[in-house]
Write a protein that holds these residues in place. Structure first.
Motif, PDB file in Angstrom:
ATOM      1  N   ASP A  80       0.821  -1.199   0.000  1.00  0.00           N
ATOM      2  CA  ASP A  80       0.000   0.000   0.000  1.00  0.00           C
ATOM      3  C   ASP A  80       0.858   1.253   0.000  1.00  0.00           C
ATOM      4  O   ASP A  80       0.483   2.268   0.571  1.00  0.00           O
ATOM      5  CB  ASP A  80      -1.000  -0.017   1.151  1.00  0.00           C
ATOM      6  N   ASP A  81       2.035   1.175  -0.639  1.00  0.00           N
ATOM      7  CA  ASP A  81       2.803   2.392  -0.879  1.00  0.00           C
ATOM      8  C   ASP A  81       2.214   3.111  -2.080  1.00  0.00           C
ATOM      9  O   ASP A  81       1.541   2.502  -2.906  1.00  0.00           O
ATOM     10  CB  ASP A  81       4.260   2.041  -1.166  1.00  0.00           C
ATOM     11  N   PHE A  82       2.506   4.425  -2.175  1.00  0.00           N
ATOM     12  CA  PHE A  82       2.028   5.169  -3.337  1.00  0.00           C
ATOM     13  C   PHE A  82       2.510   4.529  -4.634  1.00  0.00           C
ATOM     14  O   PHE A  82       1.797   4.482  -5.631  1.00  0.00           O
ATOM     15  CB  PHE A  82       2.512   6.624  -3.270  1.00  0.00           C
ATOM     16  N   ALA A  83       3.761   4.025  -4.604  1.00  0.00           N
ATOM     17  CA  ALA A  83       4.342   3.453  -5.818  1.00  0.00           C
ATOM     18  C   ALA A  83       3.508   2.275  -6.325  1.00  0.00           C
ATOM     19  O   ALA A  83       3.473   2.006  -7.523  1.00  0.00           O
ATOM     20  CB  ALA A  83       5.772   3.012  -5.538  1.00  0.00           C
ATOM     21  N   ASP A  84       2.837   1.580  -5.403  1.00  0.00           N
ATOM     22  CA  ASP A  84       2.038   0.424  -5.814  1.00  0.00           C
ATOM     23  C   ASP A  84       0.732   0.842  -6.475  1.00  0.00           C
ATOM     24  O   ASP A  84       0.064   0.018  -7.090  1.00  0.00           O
ATOM     25  CB  ASP A  84       1.718  -0.454  -4.598  1.00  0.00           C
ATOM     26  N   PHE A  85       0.353   2.094  -6.304  1.00  0.00           N
ATOM     27  CA  PHE A  85      -0.918   2.554  -6.861  1.00  0.00           C
ATOM     28  C   PHE A  85      -0.727   3.340  -8.156  1.00  0.00           C
ATOM     29  O   PHE A  85      -1.661   3.956  -8.644  1.00  0.00           O
ATOM     30  CB  PHE A  85      -1.654   3.441  -5.846  1.00  0.00           C
ATOM     31  N   ARG A  86       0.489   3.348  -8.683  1.00  0.00           N
ATOM     32  CA  ARG A  86       0.750   4.156  -9.869  1.00  0.00           C
ATOM     33  C   ARG A  86      -0.168   3.743 -11.013  1.00  0.00           C
ATOM     34  O   ARG A  86      -0.221   2.578 -11.383  1.00  0.00           O
ATOM     35  CB  ARG A  86       2.203   3.975 -10.294  1.00  0.00           C
ATOM     36  N   GLY A  87      -0.868   4.723 -11.565  1.00  0.00           N
ATOM     37  CA  GLY A  87      -1.724   4.430 -12.707  1.00  0.00           C
ATOM     38  C   GLY A  87      -2.853   3.475 -12.395  1.00  0.00           C
ATOM     39  O   GLY A  87      -3.396   2.844 -13.299  1.00  0.00           O
ATOM     40  N   ALA A  88      -3.206   3.364 -11.132  1.00  0.00           N
ATOM     41  CA  ALA A  88      -4.232   2.394 -10.750  1.00  0.00           C
ATOM     42  C   ALA A  88      -5.581   2.717 -11.390  1.00  0.00           C
ATOM     43  O   ALA A  88      -6.423   1.840 -11.549  1.00  0.00           O
ATOM     44  CB  ALA A  88      -4.367   2.349  -9.237  1.00  0.00           C
TER      45      ALA A  88
ATOM     46  N   TRP B 146      -4.159   8.764 -11.224  1.00  0.00           N
ATOM     47  CA  TRP B 146      -4.764   9.077 -12.520  1.00  0.00           C
ATOM     48  C   TRP B 146      -3.762   9.454 -13.591  1.00  0.00           C
ATOM     49  O   TRP B 146      -4.010   9.229 -14.770  1.00  0.00           O
ATOM     50  CB  TRP B 146      -5.787  10.209 -12.363  1.00  0.00           C
ATOM     51  N   VAL B 147      -2.644  10.070 -13.212  1.00  0.00           N
ATOM     52  CA  VAL B 147      -1.742  10.611 -14.226  1.00  0.00           C
ATOM     53  C   VAL B 147      -0.527   9.724 -14.457  1.00  0.00           C
ATOM     54  O   VAL B 147      -0.142   9.470 -15.592  1.00  0.00           O
ATOM     55  CB  VAL B 147      -1.293  12.039 -13.832  1.00  0.00           C
TER      56      VAL B 147
END
Lengths: 121, 514
Positions: free
Chosen positions: B381-389, B462-463
């Motif tokens: 649940d790091d930000f890096a894991d949510f990239r482009g989610a 989103w980006v």
């Protein structure tokens, strides 16, 4: 300052005195003593015997589960006895309350039993 | 007391009784089913049963709110009122979202116990939201917190879950000690256990030379305990670790329902019972008056600063939410200070605090549910894991955006009106002299920072480009929960003034009975 707060002032003074009395010898000793550390001096003091092994050992959690279960039922008797003695005065409502109380504890026992907490492994 | 007196009480206590039965039922269900069904089946079956029971609770609470009857038992030990029923409804909704999150992803082996802990904690919150006496507040607070400590540490295999849970337990124990110590002074000096009694005693002391400094010491000690509960800086240190370590459904409760109950009880104590010793923080520090106001103002400023600035630097979504919750504690504390020079609170203050707490609980439950849906396909649940989610799972990502915008306070989300009312209350309190303008200005500046980091999280979703383009499927029940929470957040935002009016007519947060 009211007399009530005055009482606390005395407690505070006593605390201060206790702190000074306890810490002065330690501080004095720390200043005066010669400092010659050695391995045997640094070792944990264990009744004069050489200490063996690590203090981080595993021990059975089962003891605690038993103790917890015991305490719950021990306390239950503490509540039950006054209720039983005064049952004539407190009446049927208190009896009902006690039944609910014992019932909840009984549910706990059923749960413990089925979870295998009462088996010694 | 006779049996015939008992029956009318049962109607008012029905939600609490139902919850206790549900929690015990979850324990027994686990005991009965643990040999018959696997973990996942049990998680699902018991979870749906819990949801069903909580739904029944909602119906009963709705009935209580609609009937408009009030009952006060034992000198404020338990007060059932439509307003309290509404607050309990919000707490129940947040907990339902948490249960829904866990339905298909067993995160513990002891499924029934997990549900029982959740339900017992909610039971504690119910009592906390109904308590208007010092002892009952303490007992209810412990009933709320103890299961939460266990829930935070419930992933026994994960090191950080244990660490977070242990930190939460130690800090919680210490803060409970502070609270109880404070209560002992307050009770010892006044001899009053009920909040209404305390307020009357304090008013009487005005002509009799004031309540004395030990009483104020007690109030300050209690503020420490309450500050811990709502994670206000500098008593927030447990929050990042506990949030990060706890499984997402448990963290959702920590961040929503538990916080709601904490804010309400803090408002009841400070703006209700201890109002006569509020002091004030109007204008320059030279013109302040001693009382609990300067202490709470310090907490508010510290929370706004620490929460917002530390949230900027976070790399983990759950830690980020923890610091965001510290910042929101700062926001809500601003309205606690909405008192004029004579110590009267602004009319808007109590309803604004309640409105904000409800909005905040629902929004945070939504954020955690959406993060949970996105984390389904992510490694962590790091930000890096949510990239482009957003490309992998547009549905939960869209709702996460809505909830984040509400937390950031962008109109027309309810979060905007929540903040608006808080700050309006603060400005109205001393409208002629702009006494609290300094605090409101600072809070606004810090909320601009907040907008930045909430949008940064949205940007990650989103980006930024996704490394892995496999779609993440979101289970139906989680979709329903997200839609329901979003509708509530939007709905309460579309009709903010009618909600506020409803809170006001229901007697505000501070309905106190003798």
């Amino acid at each position: 300052m009211s007399t009530y707060e005055h009482g606390y002032l005395i407690v505070g003074c006593l605390m201060l005195v206790a702190l000074v009395v306890a810490s002065t010898p330690l501080l004095l000793a720390a200043c005066l003593r010669p400092r010659k550390p050695s391995a045997i001096k640094q070792a944990t003091y264990e009744c004069g015997i050489e200490s063996k092994g690590d203090s981080w050992i595993q021990f059975k959690a089962q003891y605690y589960l038993y103790a917890l279960a015991f305490v719950i039922f021990d306390l239950e008797t503490i509540f039950l006895i006054p209720c039983a003695v005064a049952l004539n005065q407190v009446g049927f409502f208190a009896f009902l309350e006690m039944t609910v109380f014992v019932g909840v504890l009984l549910l706990g026992l059923v749960w413990e039993w089925s979870k295998g907490v009462l088996e010694w492994r | 007391m006779n049996l015939s007196d008992l029956l009318p009480l049962l109607r008012f206590l029905a939600p609490e009784i139902l919850l206790s039965a549900l929690a015990l039922g979850a324990l027994l269900g686990e005991a009965a089913l643990s040999r018959l069904l696997g973990v996942e089946k049990r998680q699902n079956l018991l979870g749906w049963l819990a949801l069903l029971g909580l739904g029944a609770c909602l119906v009963i609470l709705g009935d209580q709110a609609a009937r408009g009857e009030t009952l006060a038992l034992g000198r404020g030990a338990f007060v059932a009122s439509p307003f309290n029923a509404l607050l309990k409804t919000a707490a129940t909704l947040a907990v339902m979202a948490s249960v829904t999150m866990g339905l298909r992803a067993p995160f513990v082996r002891h499924v029934g116990e997990n549900y029982a802990l959740v339900l017992f904690s909610l039971l504690g919150m119910f009592f906390l939201l109904s308590a208007e006496s010092l002892l009952m507040i303490f007992v209810a607070l412990e009933l709320t917190s103890l299961p939460l400590y266990a829930l935070a540490a419930s992933q026994k295999g994960a090191r950080r879950s244990i660490e977070g849970g242990l930190k939460y337990l130690l800090f919680g124990g210490l803060s409970a000690a502070f609270l109880l110590f404070g209560i002992s002074y307050v009770y010892g000096m006044s001899g009053q256990g009920s909040l209404a009694g305390l307020r009357d005693w304090l008013v009487a002391q005005r002509t009799a030379g004031g309540p004395g400094f030990l009483f104020l010491t007690g109030v300050c000690l209690m503020i420490v305990g309450l500050g811990f509960k709502i994670a206000a800086a500098p008593f927030h240190l447990w929050a990042p670790d506990a949030y990060e370590g706890a499984p997402l459904p448990a963290a959702a409760i920590l961040a929503s329902a538990s916080k709601l109950a904490g804010i309400v009880v803090a408002a009841r104590l400070l703006l209700g019972a201890f109002l006569p010793v509020a002091g004030n923080v109007l204008g320059s520090p030279l013109s302040w008056h001693a009382g609990w106001s300067p202490a709470v103002a310090a907490l508010a400023v510290a929370s706004l600063t620490v929460g917002n600035l530390a949230a900027l630097a976070q790399r983990n979504a759950k830690r980020f939410m923890a610091y965001s919750s510290v910042a929101h504690a700062g926001n809500v504390l601003v309205a606690f200070l909405a008192l004029d020079a004579s110590g009267r609170p602004a009319a808007l203050a109590a309803p604004a605090i309640a409105y904000y707490a409800v909005i905040y609980a629902l929004t945070n439950a939504g954020v955690f549910a959406a993060i949970h849906a996105l984390a389904w396909g992510a490694r962590g649940d790091d930000f890096a894991d949510f990239r482009g989610a957003a490309r992998r799972a547009p549905f939960p990502a869209f709702f996460l955006l809505i909830f984040l915008l509400s937390l950031a306070g962008v109109p027309p989300m309810a979060g905007f009106f929540g903040k608006l009312f808080l700050f309006m209350a603060a400005l109205q309190a001393d409208a002629t002299h702009w006494g609290l303008a300094w605090l409101v200005a600072y809070a606004l500046a810090m909320n601009v920072v907040a907008l930045g980091y909430y949008l940064r999280f949205a940007r990650v979703l989103w980006v930024e480009p996704a490394e892995d383009l496999r779609p993440i499927s979101t289970p139906l029940e989680l979709r329903v929960a997200l839609v329901a929470l979003a509708l509530l957040v939007l709905g309460l935002g579309v009709f903010p003034s009618s909600c506020l009016a409803a809170f006001r007519t229901m007697g505000g947060v501070l309905l106190l009975r003798g």
